[in-house]
Design a protein around this motif. Structure first.
Motif, short mmCIF file in Angstrom:
data_model
loop_
_atom_site.label_atom_id
_atom_site.label_comp_id
_atom_site.label_asym_id
_atom_site.label_seq_id
_atom_site.Cartn_x
_atom_site.Cartn_y
_atom_site.Cartn_z
N ARG A 60 0.73 -1.28 0.04
CA ARG A 60 -0.07 0.05 0.00
C ARG A 60 0.69 1.51 0.01
NH1 ARG A 60 -4.88 1.30 4.10
NH2 ARG A 60 -4.73 3.53 4.23
N GLY A 88 -6.37 -4.48 0.04
CA GLY A 88 -6.06 -4.62 -1.51
C GLY A 88 -6.67 -5.95 -1.87
N LYS A 124 16.78 -5.09 2.94
CA LYS A 124 18.27 -4.84 3.57
C LYS A 124 18.28 -4.82 5.29
CE LYS A 124 18.18 0.20 3.22
NZ LYS A 124 18.84 1.28 2.29
N VAL A 145 -1.64 -5.39 -2.70
CA VAL A 145 -1.83 -6.68 -2.04
C VAL A 145 -2.30 -6.36 -0.38
CG1 VAL A 145 -0.70 -8.83 -1.35
CG2 VAL A 145 -0.53 -7.99 -3.71
N ILE A 151 13.04 -10.34 -0.16
CA ILE A 151 14.36 -9.43 -0.33
C ILE A 151 14.29 -8.13 0.32
CG2 ILE A 151 16.10 -8.45 -1.98
CD1 ILE A 151 14.87 -10.19 -4.04
N ALA A 183 4.39 -5.44 6.97
CA ALA A 183 3.49 -5.09 8.18
C ALA A 183 2.08 -5.86 7.92
CB ALA A 183 2.88 -3.68 7.54
C1 LIG Z 1 -6.12 -0.08 7.85
C2 LIG Z 1 -5.15 -0.38 7.22
C3 LIG Z 1 -4.96 -1.00 6.12
C4 LIG Z 1 -3.86 -1.47 5.46
N1 LIG Z 1 -3.89 -2.10 4.36
C5 LIG Z 1 -2.81 -2.46 3.52
C6 LIG Z 1 -2.88 -3.47 2.71
O1 LIG Z 1 -3.78 -3.79 2.02
N2 LIG Z 1 -1.50 -3.68 1.80
C7 LIG Z 1 -0.37 -3.03 2.43
O2 LIG Z 1 0.58 -3.59 1.80
N3 LIG Z 1 -0.37 -2.05 3.47
C8 LIG Z 1 -1.47 -2.05 4.07
N4 LIG Z 1 -1.27 -1.05 5.19
C9 LIG Z 1 -0.27 -0.28 5.36
C10 LIG Z 1 0.74 -1.18 6.15
O3 LIG Z 1 0.36 -0.87 7.51
C11 LIG Z 1 2.25 -0.55 5.86
O4 LIG Z 1 2.21 0.75 6.01
C12 LIG Z 1 2.67 -0.92 4.43
O5 LIG Z 1 2.49 -2.22 4.13
C13 LIG Z 1 4.22 -0.74 4.22
O6 LIG Z 1 4.52 -0.81 3.05
P1 LIG Z 1 6.17 -1.11 2.70
O7 LIG Z 1 6.64 -2.33 3.37
O8 LIG Z 1 6.26 -1.02 1.20
O9 LIG Z 1 6.85 0.20 3.28
P2 LIG Z 1 7.95 0.15 4.47
O10 LIG Z 1 7.03 -0.22 5.68
O11 LIG Z 1 8.38 1.60 4.61
O12 LIG Z 1 9.06 -0.90 4.35
C14 LIG Z 1 9.96 -0.56 3.27
C15 LIG Z 1 10.67 -1.81 3.53
O13 LIG Z 1 11.87 -1.73 2.51
C16 LIG Z 1 13.15 -2.12 2.98
N5 LIG Z 1 14.17 -1.48 2.26
C17 LIG Z 1 14.39 0.03 2.13
N6 LIG Z 1 15.15 -0.01 1.18
C18 LIG Z 1 15.67 -1.13 0.75
C19 LIG Z 1 16.60 -1.45 -0.32
N7 LIG Z 1 17.41 -0.59 -0.97
N8 LIG Z 1 16.62 -2.73 -0.68
C20 LIG Z 1 15.89 -3.84 0.21
N9 LIG Z 1 15.20 -3.42 1.10
C21 LIG Z 1 14.98 -1.96 1.43
C22 LIG Z 1 13.25 -1.41 4.55
O14 LIG Z 1 13.98 -2.17 5.28
C23 LIG Z 1 11.83 -1.65 4.65
O15 LIG Z 1 11.57 -2.85 5.35
C24 LIG Z 1 -2.63 -0.67 5.85
C25 LIG Z 1 -2.64 -0.16 6.82
C26 LIG Z 1 -3.94 0.32 7.69
C27 LIG Z 1 -3.78 1.19 9.01
#
Ligand SMILES: Cc1cc2nc3c(=O)[nH]c(=O)nc-3n(C[C@H](O)[C@H](O)[C@H](O)COP(=O)(O)OP(=O)(O)OC[C@H]3O[C@@H](n4cnc5c(N)ncnc54)[C@H](O)[C@@H]3O)c2cc1C
Length: 310
Positions: free
Chosen positions: A229, A247, A281, A243, A279, A263
């Motif tokens: 998201r 999603g 880091k 997803v 994958i 998350a």
């Molecule tokens: C009611 C509600 C519903 C939600 N529904 C969804 C949903 O349907 N789907 C969803 O996905 N989320 C949902 N969320 C949001 C969820 O809580 C997270 O905020 C979201 O999933 C985070 O996305 P992310 O993992 O891409 O980002 P982040 O949490 O910011 O994670 C990014 C990751 O990338 C890693 N990273 C950074 N740079 C690199 C690199 N160069 N190489 C490798 N790794 C790296 C970091 O270590 C980190 O683990 C919802 C939240 C709420 C409150």
């Protein structure tokens, strides 16, 4: 006891979610009928009649049913609802649009997103974003149910030979009309039906990088592309790729999560995948707790390397 499945289709063919819903219907016991409500939908009705285990197909054909408008489809279902002990919809956007209207009009409690049929009146469904499973028993005369398609295997699309009956189409409810649709065109497999999904997260940093890094991997694997998201909200990927809890719920053979933290709301949408590759880091990222294979690495180096090696 007779169970009705509301087919999801595009008038020409049956969509895959219908097949999983038929499996859930068969588990309820009794005969399984399938309603194909559409327009010029003889193709879809013929396909429904081929589904293994289906005893009868009801085909309602009218212009007002062409686009699956919820008001019209609900009226069509209600017109025949009294013949059925259970009415099952796939828990897709379409099914979730119609089922509550049917349940409300029948004055019964909808049983949402079931993942298991324990007995004809008892079902399992995930709650708290999949962290607990509730067992729900219903005493309603008609069970109106949405089915989480990843919880049930698909019924065989062929091998059946159900009779097809014409159902009298209900009049257009006149409460809504179809204006147009913008369908994202893609040669990739549909996210919810794909055997392999590669998903990117916030770490990708921009739409350009998302496309540059994730697309070659998806091409190599013949995979659908998904996203977290955070990636969708930031505009790196379109909305329909999300997803998770809010999603799409997916359970492919292989799910590759690149730069996704894991998350619980994301895990709720993919943790039933057969093999999960992460994958990331950050060695502490929660995605590693569900991953079968974890690679602690910078995705901007690891993904291109993986593409080269494949
Ligand atoms: C009611 C509600 C519903 C939600 N529904 C969804 C949903 O349907 N789907 C969803 O996905 N989320 C949902 N969320 C949001 C969820 O809580 C997270 O905020 C979201 O999933 C985070 O996305 P992310 O993992 O891409 O980002 P982040 O949490 O910011 O994670 C990014 C990751 O990338 C890693 N990273 C950074 N740079 C690199 C690199 N160069 N190489 C490798 N790794 C790296 C970091 O270590 C980190 O683990 C919802 C939240 C709420 C409150």
């Amino acid at each position: 006891m007779t169970v009705l499945v509301i087919a999801e289709h595009d008038n020409a063919a049956i969509k895959g979610a219908t097949l999983n819903t038929v499996t859930a219907a068969l588990a309820c016991g009794g005969d399984v009928h399938v309603l194909v409500a559409g327009h010029n939908a003889a193709g879809a009705a013929a396909a429904a009649a081929q589904i293994a285990g289906v005893a009868k197909v009801l085909h309602a054909d009218a212009a007002g049913l062409a686009h699956g408008l919820a008001e019209n489809v609900a009226a069509q279902v209600l017109a025949i609802a009294s013949n059925y002990s259970h009415i099952l919809f796939p828990a897709t956007a379409g099914g979730k649009n119609v089922a509550p209207r049917v349940a409300a009009k029948l004055d019964v409690a909808q049983i949402s997103d079931i993942t298991k049929v324990v007995s004809p009146d008892t079902f399992e469904r995930p709650i708290y974003a999949g962290n607990a499973i509730a067992t729900v028993q219903s005493q309603d005369a008609t069970k109106v149910i949405t089915v989480r398609t990843t919880g049930f295997d698909a019924a065989a699309a062929t091998g059946g030979s159900a009779a097809t009956e014409t159902a009298t189409a209900t009049a257009d409810a006149g409460k809504s009309s179809f204006v147009g649709s913008e369908i994202a065109k893609s040669d990739r497999p549909e996210l919810t039906a794909a055997k392999i999904i590669v998903s990117g997260g916030r770490a990708l940093g921009s739409k350009e990088k998302f496309d540059e890094v994730m697309t070659p991997l998806a091409d190599k694997l013949g995979a659908a592309i998904g996203a977290s998201r955070a990636a969708v909200d930031a505009g790196y990927a379109p909305n329909d790729l999300q997803v998770g809890q809010t999603g799409k719920i997916v359970a492919p053979q292989l799910y590759v999560a690149a730069g996704i933290s894991g998350a619980i709301q994301h895990l709720a949408g993919m943790k039933d995948s057969k093999v999960i590759v992460a994958i990331n880091k950050d060695a502490e990222a929660p995605i590693f707790s569900v991953a079968d294979y974890g690679l602690e690495a910078d995705l901007f180096a690891a993904v291109p390397e993986l593409v080269k090696a494949l």
